[in-house]
Every structure is written in structure tokens, then in C-alpha cells.
Design a protein around this motif. Structure first.
Motif, PDB file in Angstrom:
ATOM      1  N   ARG A 105     -21.732  -0.013  10.352  1.00  0.00           N
ATOM      2  CA  ARG A 105     -22.507  -0.748   9.355  1.00  0.00           C
ATOM      3  C   ARG A 105     -22.280  -0.222   7.937  1.00  0.00           C
ATOM      4  NH1 ARG A 105     -27.920  -1.522  13.167  1.00  0.00           N
ATOM      5  NH2 ARG A 105     -26.715  -2.502  14.871  1.00  0.00           N
ATOM      6  N   ALA A 106     -21.746   0.992   7.822  1.00  0.00           N
ATOM      7  CA  ALA A 106     -21.412   1.512   6.497  1.00  0.00           C
ATOM      8  C   ALA A 106     -20.109   0.914   5.966  1.00  0.00           C
ATOM      9  CB  ALA A 106     -21.305   3.033   6.538  1.00  0.00           C
ATOM     10  N   VAL A 107     -19.332   0.268   6.850  1.00  0.00           N
ATOM     11  CA  VAL A 107     -18.068  -0.360   6.427  1.00  0.00           C
ATOM     12  C   VAL A 107     -18.033  -1.797   6.936  1.00  0.00           C
ATOM     13  CG1 VAL A 107     -16.680   1.731   6.151  1.00  0.00           C
ATOM     14  CG2 VAL A 107     -16.988   0.744   8.437  1.00  0.00           C
ATOM     15  N   ALA A 108     -19.167  -2.481   6.841  1.00  0.00           N
ATOM     16  CA  ALA A 108     -19.279  -3.819   7.427  1.00  0.00           C
ATOM     17  C   ALA A 108     -18.719  -4.920   6.544  1.00  0.00           C
ATOM     18  CB  ALA A 108     -20.746  -4.120   7.758  1.00  0.00           C
ATOM     19  N   ASP A 109     -18.441  -4.616   5.270  1.00  0.00           N
ATOM     20  CA  ASP A 109     -17.896  -5.644   4.384  1.00  0.00           C
ATOM     21  C   ASP A 109     -16.635  -5.099   3.717  1.00  0.00           C
ATOM     22  OD1 ASP A 109     -18.683  -4.429   1.593  1.00  0.00           O
ATOM     23  OD2 ASP A 109     -20.500  -4.320   2.817  1.00  0.00           O
ATOM     24  N   ALA A 110     -15.881  -6.010   3.136  1.00  0.00           N
ATOM     25  CA  ALA A 110     -14.590  -5.644   2.543  1.00  0.00           C
ATOM     26  C   ALA A 110     -14.746  -4.642   1.418  1.00  0.00           C
ATOM     27  CB  ALA A 110     -13.874  -6.901   2.052  1.00  0.00           C
ATOM     28  N   GLU A 111     -15.796  -4.773   0.635  1.00  0.00           N
ATOM     29  CA  GLU A 111     -15.991  -3.855  -0.492  1.00  0.00           C
ATOM     30  C   GLU A 111     -16.236  -2.425  -0.024  1.00  0.00           C
ATOM     31  OE1 GLU A 111     -19.004  -3.234  -4.322  1.00  0.00           O
ATOM     32  OE2 GLU A 111     -19.123  -5.057  -3.100  1.00  0.00           O
ATOM     33  N   SER A 112     -17.087  -2.242   0.971  1.00  0.00           N
ATOM     34  CA  SER A 112     -17.368  -0.887   1.466  1.00  0.00           C
ATOM     35  C   SER A 112     -16.147  -0.298   2.164  1.00  0.00           C
ATOM     36  CB  SER A 112     -18.573  -0.886   2.406  1.00  0.00           C
ATOM     37  OG  SER A 112     -18.345  -1.713   3.531  1.00  0.00           O
ATOM     38  N   ARG A 113     -15.397  -1.141   2.881  1.00  0.00           N
ATOM     39  CA  ARG A 113     -14.183  -0.641   3.519  1.00  0.00           C
ATOM     40  C   ARG A 113     -13.168  -0.210   2.472  1.00  0.00           C
ATOM     41  NH1 ARG A 113     -14.996  -4.830   6.938  1.00  0.00           N
ATOM     42  NH2 ARG A 113     -13.358  -6.110   5.992  1.00  0.00           N
ATOM     43  N   ALA A 114     -13.047  -0.994   1.400  1.00  0.00           N
ATOM     44  CA  ALA A 114     -12.100  -0.627   0.341  1.00  0.00           C
ATOM     45  C   ALA A 114     -12.484   0.717  -0.267  1.00  0.00           C
ATOM     46  CB  ALA A 114     -12.060  -1.714  -0.728  1.00  0.00           C
ATOM     47  N   ARG A 115     -13.785   0.931  -0.495  1.00  0.00           N
ATOM     48  CA  ARG A 115     -14.231   2.196  -1.057  1.00  0.00           C
ATOM     49  C   ARG A 115     -13.979   3.335  -0.062  1.00  0.00           C
ATOM     50  NH1 ARG A 115     -19.030   0.880  -1.872  1.00  0.00           N
ATOM     51  NH2 ARG A 115     -20.229   2.173  -0.416  1.00  0.00           N
ATOM     52  N   TYR A 116     -14.190   3.062   1.210  1.00  0.00           N
ATOM     53  CA  TYR A 116     -13.932   4.068   2.248  1.00  0.00           C
ATOM     54  C   TYR A 116     -12.470   4.516   2.213  1.00  0.00           C
ATOM     55  CZ  TYR A 116     -13.059   6.008   6.914  1.00  0.00           C
ATOM     56  OH  TYR A 116     -12.667   6.810   7.953  1.00  0.00           O
ATOM     57  N   PHE A 117     -11.554   3.567   2.218  1.00  0.00           N
ATOM     58  CA  PHE A 117     -10.132   3.929   2.244  1.00  0.00           C
ATOM     59  C   PHE A 117      -9.671   4.543   0.926  1.00  0.00           C
ATOM     60  CE2 PHE A 117     -10.149   1.130   5.977  1.00  0.00           C
ATOM     61  CZ  PHE A 117      -9.424   1.917   6.859  1.00  0.00           C
ATOM     62  N   GLU A 118     -10.311   4.194  -0.160  1.00  0.00           N
ATOM     63  CA  GLU A 118     -10.016   4.870  -1.427  1.00  0.00           C
ATOM     64  C   GLU A 118     -10.412   6.340  -1.334  1.00  0.00           C
ATOM     65  OE1 GLU A 118     -12.129   2.719  -4.396  1.00  0.00           O
ATOM     66  OE2 GLU A 118     -10.840   0.933  -4.271  1.00  0.00           O
ATOM     67  N   ASP A 119     -11.587   6.615  -0.757  1.00  0.00           N
ATOM     68  CA  ASP A 119     -12.020   8.001  -0.590  1.00  0.00           C
ATOM     69  C   ASP A 119     -11.104   8.741   0.378  1.00  0.00           C
ATOM     70  OD1 ASP A 119     -14.083   7.677  -2.352  1.00  0.00           O
ATOM     71  OD2 ASP A 119     -15.646   7.448  -0.818  1.00  0.00           O
ATOM     72  N   LEU A 120     -10.762   8.085   1.470  1.00  0.00           N
ATOM     73  CA  LEU A 120      -9.858   8.692   2.449  1.00  0.00           C
ATOM     74  C   LEU A 120      -8.571   9.148   1.766  1.00  0.00           C
ATOM     75  CD1 LEU A 120      -9.504   8.719   5.841  1.00  0.00           C
ATOM     76  CD2 LEU A 120      -7.773   7.026   5.237  1.00  0.00           C
ATOM     77  N   GLN A 121      -8.031   8.288   0.924  1.00  0.00           N
ATOM     78  CA  GLN A 121      -6.763   8.599   0.274  1.00  0.00           C
ATOM     79  C   GLN A 121      -6.920   9.668  -0.808  1.00  0.00           C
ATOM     80  OE1 GLN A 121      -4.759   5.174  -1.351  1.00  0.00           O
ATOM     81  NE2 GLN A 121      -2.795   6.222  -1.424  1.00  0.00           N
ATOM     82  N   ARG A 122      -7.955   9.578  -1.633  1.00  0.00           N
ATOM     83  CA  ARG A 122      -8.076  10.538  -2.728  1.00  0.00           C
ATOM     84  C   ARG A 122      -8.455  11.930  -2.227  1.00  0.00           C
ATOM     85  NH1 ARG A 122     -13.417  11.229  -5.162  1.00  0.00           N
ATOM     86  NH2 ARG A 122     -14.995   9.959  -4.093  1.00  0.00           N
ATOM     87  N   TRP A 123      -9.096  12.019  -1.065  1.00  0.00           N
ATOM     88  CA  TRP A 123      -9.388  13.325  -0.493  1.00  0.00           C
ATOM     89  C   TRP A 123      -8.226  13.859   0.345  1.00  0.00           C
ATOM     90  CZ3 TRP A 123     -14.784  11.271   1.267  1.00  0.00           C
ATOM     91  CH2 TRP A 123     -15.673  11.331   0.178  1.00  0.00           C
ATOM     92  N   GLY A 124      -7.201  13.056   0.538  1.00  0.00           N
ATOM     93  CA  GLY A 124      -6.053  13.493   1.308  1.00  0.00           C
ATOM     94  C   GLY A 124      -6.263  13.456   2.806  1.00  0.00           C
ATOM     95  N   PHE A 125      -7.254  12.691   3.279  1.00  0.00           N
ATOM     96  CA  PHE A 125      -7.493  12.573   4.715  1.00  0.00           C
ATOM     97  C   PHE A 125      -6.550  11.515   5.287  1.00  0.00           C
ATOM     98  CE2 PHE A 125     -11.932  14.503   5.464  1.00  0.00           C
ATOM     99  CZ  PHE A 125     -11.685  15.495   4.529  1.00  0.00           C
ATOM    100  N   ASP A 126      -6.337  11.574   6.608  1.00  0.00           N
ATOM    101  CA  ASP A 126      -5.329  10.682   7.190  1.00  0.00           C
ATOM    102  C   ASP A 126      -5.717  10.081   8.543  1.00  0.00           C
ATOM    103  OD1 ASP A 126      -5.174  13.044   8.581  1.00  0.00           O
ATOM    104  OD2 ASP A 126      -3.107  13.503   8.057  1.00  0.00           O
ATOM    105  N   VAL A 127      -6.984  10.234   8.950  1.00  0.00           N
ATOM    106  CA  VAL A 127      -7.430   9.629  10.207  1.00  0.00           C
ATOM    107  C   VAL A 127      -8.702   8.817   9.959  1.00  0.00           C
ATOM    108  CG1 VAL A 127      -8.092   9.998  12.613  1.00  0.00           C
ATOM    109  CG2 VAL A 127      -6.464  11.567  11.518  1.00  0.00           C
ATOM    110  N   PRO A 128      -8.596   7.496   9.775  1.00  0.00           N
ATOM    111  CA  PRO A 128      -9.800   6.636   9.731  1.00  0.00           C
ATOM    112  C   PRO A 128     -10.508   6.711  11.079  1.00  0.00           C
ATOM    113  CG  PRO A 128      -7.869   5.491   8.881  1.00  0.00           C
ATOM    114  CD  PRO A 128      -7.360   6.735   9.536  1.00  0.00           C
ATOM    115  N   TYR A 129     -11.834   6.859  11.054  1.00  0.00           N
ATOM    116  CA  TYR A 129     -12.523   7.343  12.243  1.00  0.00           C
ATOM    117  C   TYR A 129     -13.897   6.677  12.316  1.00  0.00           C
ATOM    118  CZ  TYR A 129     -13.711  11.521  15.250  1.00  0.00           C
ATOM    119  OH  TYR A 129     -14.050  12.411  16.247  1.00  0.00           O
TER     120      TYR A 129
END
Length: 731
Positions: free
Chosen positions: A9-33
Motif C-alpha cells: 500500500r506504500a507503493v500502490a500508485d505510480a507516483e509512490s512507486r516512482a519515488r520508491y525507485f528514485e530512493d532505491l537508486q540514489r541510495w545505491g540499493f539494488d533489490v526492490p523488495y
């Protein structure tokens, strides 16, 4: 492998998912989970289905694997009823609000989790599955717990225990609980792989004792991490400990370190059992109520650096609205540490303690919480004070542990962690190798026996069968020698170097093992009690050309930890252990090296730290500065509250480092060629001493993009897509 867990539910819409993957990338993480945590089945297949499906699809479209974490203990109760719950001996179900802890013996619960797994993998598109937090919260399952029916069917002639009491029946129940939990995990992992999951993992409950979700009094979760790690289809172990568990005083070590961030180091080292290891490092305090505040930054920094020194293969942190945008400084710390984990994992050490879960299942006089302290006394002494990395081997998987770590030359045994005759035979076979090897056995005369039919305290000689006979000792009918005060010793060794206690000839205890040297045996007594007209050995050894066995009759405790360290260092010298690569000379420095020659040094002090280095003819490559340190580097400086990651590079080696991979699995580094196995990420770059003549990825030639920076060649592989890859280089 740095993962970012989130709920649907924290990534239920396109906007929240986009922010999630932006954070994933800027923190250098590599496993969406993503995660399933005790939700309603109807929500999984209706309300939350689009969020689950679109998250996995989004991850794959960006070149990442899609991981799902499935809670294995907490049950919502919609598809699996309360009759499948864990029940205590009084038949009260183990409730958590309106949810309950399910029994691992429950067939409906297993089938339900397997159904969810199939949905997530086959219908929703997830590649990796992590099964979360199996643990028992009850000591003796009641008659309404499915475990009871399972146990009584297998043991129809055994009287089922009705209270926590040291009896063979009680011990058998504790062993059967662990068997049930491991079988539960194995069934789920095997099912995940059978329906197409590329990777499967488990997040076991804690190794260090905790009061969180464990049975009162014993705090034994019946969750043997070594047996879970040994599941053949299992790929990944996620270390459950979080900073808030330590901050909020839920850990139980029996000393002042119970709230120390250094616990992370020991917890990760104990979980390093041959599988990928990822550790949880969530900056939010979820324990304090009303809670969801940030863990204090200084503590979080120390915990993260302590974890990194244990050589994990990655970190996780939760991604949710709690403290979002307020944790910038915490994430600077974590992202910095996480950027180095792709090279880590699989730590090595010259010494290993043999831990036996059969010593932790007792009701009296030592429970998991209190028997753990015998292990802890030597672990904290070596790891935190002496600067000697120590691995933890386990009796149940001892042969596999020994085979996986040929660099280990010394085993440490203790009478409270008993071994079977078969496990002692594994040590005997290990001794047959060409290298010098040895063991140091500690005991003050009374410990536990691995035979469940022999409950309670027993003479030390039965804890490690064959050790006394090998050395040439026998234990007296009275198992302990007790003095009115501290016991004075006399040095009776004939070799000066065997006097490992030096001038410290008074033991800080008044009780030791009462043993005698067998007449005519090859035992060499090094120290004995200083009393007239009697010979009570306190330290004795047996050795041949390539092996050493040393018995120390003073046992392990906080009082004897210092002399235990002396005994271990003596044995290390006698079996020709190489000098330690790193020797911290300032306090609060933690370090480890791994099988790929990467070295982590973490300085938890608020003052600059220094460590002596003994690289021999090799050099250190500084992974942060990306440069070779000077030849013959004898000291390594580590700034206050900081860390360094180095790699030991041989004179003829042409491999310095790897960038962009998720996990480095194998490295054979020769003068004219190198072979590498890794989990490739978005872009894999090799840092080399010289430009390679040829690079082959999975049997096919790969083109490269190359640049030279400060005399190092940065070679990016153009045909190395994400996934498990085998790379061969020739010069």
C-alpha cells in the motif's frame, strides 16, 4: 545486495512507486523488495493485487529482480483458524492483537503459505522469496497446539512434559520443536524453488538471546540458524537484528554489552554459514511505544559500522512513511556503508568456536540465555578486546563448516556446548589434513551431555567424547576440585614457550575440573595446582607432528576470559597460524577479512584509530580512495567514527576491485588469468592493474569500455546483463 523492503500500500500508485525507485537508486540499493505481513488473503488477491503486480513489473523493467518477503509466524486468521495457533502448556493461544502466532506443525498453515508463494511467483511475477521470522514463542506447546499431536504420534510411549523441568522428555520436546521449525522452512524454500523462484531465503530469529517473542524464562526460539542455512535450496539468510532491538534493551547477553552496537558484529559473523547474508538496518525505533522515532544517530552510525565490520553481503532498511525525509543523516551513513557490501560476505578467520544447540535447550540450571554467556565470554574477548576475528561453527553442521573454512586451524570447545561421538569424529577427520591444526577444550568439571537421555549437569568428560582420552586425562569421580580461595598454580612444563600464563599463576576462580594424568600416556601437563603431595593438572596437552589438543580445566567465564585468550593465542602459535593480517592498536576497532581478500576496519571510537598491518609482500588497494597504498604499509589509520575497506593484492595479481556488482561470489586471481563468479548488477566494472587481452562472460566474448584512472584500468563489461555470471579474463 542491498534491499529496500516496502508494503504494497506504500507503493500502490505510480507516483509512490516512482519515488520508491528514485530512493532505491540514489541510495545505491539494488533489490526492490515487497512484503506480505499477515494480511488478509482477500486483500492479497483483490485490493493489493495491482500494487504487488505493478511493483514486480516495474522492478523488472528497470533491470532489477523483484523480491517478496512472506511472514511465516504471524497469522491473520481468515484462512487458517485459531486452532492452528501456537498454544502454551496451559493451552492459551499466542496472540498478537487480533492476530496469532501459527504453529509450525500446522499443515493448513504450511499449505496456505505455499499457496501465497505460488501466487507471488507465478501470478505476480516475483523472482526472489524470503520467508520471514520463524520462531517459537512458547516453551512447551499445549495439547491444542498441532505440535502436540505430531509429537505424540511420533513418540507414543513418551510422557509429554507439563512444565519447564530438566527431564529427558522436556529435552526431547525442545529438539522436536527445532526439527519442526527447520522442516517447515525447508518445505517452504523447496516449494518456492519448485514453482520457479530464482532465489529463496529465510530471516531466522536471533542468535544472540532476546526477550522479544521468545518463551519466558528460557528465551529459546527453537530456531537453529545453522540448520536453516544448511537447507540445500536456500540461497540467502537475512539477519533479523535491528538497531532498535539493542537500543530498547531486548537483547540478553548478561553483561554491559546487552545494549552495545557491537552486538551487530557478532550476530552477523555467527550467521555467516556459507549462504548470502543480508542484515536489517532500519533507522526507525519500532520498539518504543508510542514510537516510530529515529534511533539516535550516533548509535545508528556505530551499529552500521559494527555490522559492516562483520562482512555482510548487503543491508536492508524499511521504506515507509515513518520518519520519511527526517532520516537524511541516517541514510547518508547507511548508503555509504552499503556501497561497499557487494565485495563482502564469507568472512574468514583462524579460530572458530564450536557452538552446540543441544546445550541451549535446557531448563536448568542454564537456559539459552544463561548458557550463551559461556560462549559470549570468549567471543567478546577475542572479537572486541583482542582484535582476533572468531567464526562460529555449529555441532549439527560441523563437517560442512570445517570443509568450507580450510583457513581455520584452531577450534574452541566448551563443556556447556556438548558434541556427539559422530561430531567428534568429524574433528578427527579434519585433523588428518596436511596443515597443522588443533583444539582447545575448556571446562571446570561440569557441563552438559549431547545425549537427551542424560539431562542436567554432567562431568566434563562426556561433553566432548574422546578429548580426555586423546590427551591422556581422566576425570575423578568427584568432577570438580574446589578450593577455599583463588587457586594457585605451578608451572610444570618442560618447554619455556608452553608457559602461556607467564607470571599469572593465580586463577581468579576457586573451582576447576578434577582430572588426573593417565599413567603412561603422552599427556604433557603444563600447569597443576600448587599444593604439596598432589598432582591436579589444570592445563595439559597432547600433540603430534601436525596436531595439538589442549585442555584447560579452569572453564570459560568473564573472570577467566583473559587467561582463556592466552591459551588460545598459545595454541594458535603452536599450530603455526599465520600472523593476523590486522592488529588493532587502539580500542573500539572491529575488523574482518573475507575469502576474496577484502578487509573491513571499523573505528567506533570518537578518536582516530590505528591498526598494525602485516601484508607481507602484497599491497592494499583502498576501495574508497581507489588507489594502492604504499609498499610495506605497516599501519592503517582509520578516522574517528569511520571505516575503511581494503583489498589485499598480491604482487603478481592484476585484479584490484569490482564495481557495480550485487554480490561477488568467487574469485580466482592469478598472474595471467582470473576467474570471477558474481551476481551482476546494472553495470559491472572491473578495476585492474593491466588491460586484459580477453574477457569472456558465460562462455561468450564480451566487448568492453575502458578508461585509465591513476594507473588503474577501469574495464566495463558491455555484455554482462544483471544476473548470475561467470567471467574469465586473460592477460
Amino acid at each position: 545486495m542491498n534491499a529496500l523492503p516496502v508494503g504494497p500500500r506504500a507503493v500502490a500508485d505510480a507516483e509512490s512507486r516512482a519515488r520508491y525507485f528514485e530512493d532505491l537508486q540514489r541510495w545505491g540499493f539494488d533489490v526492490p523488495y515487497n512484503a506480505y505481513y499477515a494480511g488478509l488473503y482477500e486483500d492479497v488477491i483483490t485490493r493489493d493485487k495491482p500494487a504487488y503486480v505493478e511493483f514486480a513489473a516495474d522492478a523488472k523493467s528497470r533491470g532489477y529482480p523483484a523480491a517478496i518477503q512472506i511472514q511465516t509466524t504471524v497469522c491473520a486468521g481468515d484462512r487458517v483458524g485459531l486452532d492452528q495457533a501456537q498454544h502454551d502448556v496451559d493451552n492459551k493461544p499466542e496472540m498478537r492483537g487480533d492476530k496469532f502466532f501459527a504453529s509450525f506443525s500446522s499443515r493448513p498453515w504450511r499449505d496456505y503459505l505455499k499457496e501465497l508463494t505460488t501466487i507471488f511467483v507465478n501470478q505476480y511475477g516475483y523472482d526472489w522469496v524470503i520467508f520471514e521470522e520463524p520462531m517459537y514463542a512458547v516453551d512447551i506447546p499445549g495439547s491444542k497446539d498441532p505440535f502436540h499431536a505430531e509429537f505424540t504420534a511420533r513418540h507414543p510411549n513418551i510422557r509429554y512434559p507439563d512444565r519447564t523441568q530438566e527431564t529427558p522428555e522436556y529435552l526431547l520436546v525442545q529438539q522436536a520443536k527445532a526439527d519442526s521449525l527447520v522442516d517447515f522452512c525447508a518445505e517452504l524454500v523447496g516449494h518456492a524453488k519448485s514453482v520457479g523462484a530464482r532465489k529463496a531465503g529465510v530471516m531466522p530469529w536471533f542468535f544472540i538471546p532476546t526477550i522479544e517473542n521468545t518463551p519466558p524464562v528460557t528465551h529459546n526460539p527453537s530456531c537453529p540458524i545453522e540448520r536453516i542455512s544448511a537447507i540445500p535450496e536456500l540461497d540467502t539468510i537475512v539477519v533479523r537484528m535491528q538497531p532498535d532491538n539493542i537500543v530498547c534493551n531486548t537483547m540478553r547477553t548478561g553483561d554491559e554489552l546487552a545494549d552495545s552496537p557491537k552486538l551487530y558484529y557478532s550476530e552477523i559473523m555467527a550467521h555467516s554459514l556459507g549462504k548470502d547474508v543480508i542484515c536489517v538496518s532500519n533507522p526507525t525505533d519500532e520498539e518504543t511505544k508510542p514510537g516510530d522515532k529515529l534511533v539516535p544517530l550516533d548509535f545508528y552510525r556505530d551499529a552500521t559500522m559494527s555490522a559492516l565490520a562483520g562482512s555482510p553481503g548487503g543491508f536492508t532498511r524499511h521504506w515507509y512513511p515513518k520518519n520519511y525525509g527526517e532520516d537524511t543523516k541516517h541514510m547518508e551513513v547507511l548508503a555509504d556503508a552499503a556501497s561497499f557490501t557487494s565485495r563482502l560476505g564469507q568472512p574468514v578467520a583462524p579460530v572458530a568456536f564450536v557452538f552446540s544447540y543441544s546445550g541451549t535447550i535446557h531448563a536448568e540450571p542454564y537456559t539459552y540465555e544463561t548458557v550463551f554467556q559461556f560462549y559470549w565470554a570468549v567471543a567478546k574477548r577475542l572479537q572486541f578486546e583482542a582484535g582476533v576475528p572468531m567464526l562460529t561453527f555449529f555441532a549439527d553442521t560441523l563437517e560442512e563448516d570445517l570443509a568450507r573454512h580450510p583457513e581455520v586451524q584452531l577450534l574452541v570447545l566448551d563443556e556447556h556446548f556438548p558434541l556427539t561421538s559422530d561430531e567428534m569424529m568429524a574433528i578427527s577427520r579434519w585433523w588428518q589434513g596436511a596443515e597443522k591444526r588443533g583444539l582447545v577444550a575448556f571446562g571446570n568439571g561440569i557441563g552438559f551431555c549431547a545425549d537427551l537421555d542424560k539431562p542436567g549437569l554432567r562431568p566434563s568428560c562426556v561433553a566432548c567424547p574422546g578429548v580426555f582420552e586423546l590427551i591422556g586425562l581422566k576425570q575423578e569421580e568427584r568432577p570438580q576440585y574446589v578450593s577455599d580461595g583463588p587457586i594457585k598454580l605451578r608451572d610444570v612444563s618442560r618447554i619455556r614457550r608452553s608457559a602461556f600464563l607467564g607470571d599469572h599463576l593465580t586463577l581468579p576462580v576457586n573451582t576447576i575440573a578434577d582430572v588426573r594424568r593417565v599413567f603412561g600416556s603422552r599427556a604433557s601437563v603444563l600447569y597443576e595446582v600448587d599444593i604439596p603431595d598432589a598432582h591436579v593438572p589444570v592445563a595439559a596437552e597432547w600433540r603430534d607432528r601436525a596436531t595439538l589438543a589442549l585442555f584447560c580445566g579452569f572453564g570459560i567465564s568473564d573472570e577467566t576470559a583473559g587467561i582463556a585468550e592466552r591459551a588460545i593465542r598459545y595454541a594458535m602459535r603452536e599450530v603455526d597460524c599465520p600472523p593476523l593480517l590486522i592488529e588493532p592498536t587502539t580500542p573500539d576497532m572491529l575488523w574482518s577479512a573475507n575469502k576474496h581478500d577484502y578487509v573491513v576496519l571499523s573505528n567506533l571510537s570518537d578518536k582516530p584509530g590505528v591498526a598494525r598491518a602485516k601484508p607481507g609482500r602484497a599491497n592494499f588497494w583502498d576501495c574508497r580512495e581507489r588507489k594502492l597504498l604504499s609498499d610495506g604499509c605497516a599501519e592503517i589509520d582509520v578516522p574517528a567514527k569511520s571505516f575503511r575497506v581494503l583489498r589485499l593484492v598480491g604482487r603478481r595479481s592484476k585484479f584490484f576491485d569490482v564495481l557495480g556488482a550485487s554480490c561477488l561470489r568467487k574469485l580466482i586471481d592469478g598472474a595471467g588469468r582470473a576467474e570471477i563468479e558474481l551476481l551482476a548488477g546494472q553495470k559491472t566494472t572491473l578495476v585492474l592493474r593491466a588491460s586484459p587481452r580477453e574477457i569472456v562472460v558465460d562462455g561468450k566474448h564480451s566487448t568492453v569500455t575502458q578508461e585509465v584512472i591513476n594507473d588503474a584500468y577501469y574495464v566495463t563489461l558491455n555484455q554482462c546483463p544483471p544476473g548470475e555470471r561467470k567471467i574469465a579474463l586473460k592477460w
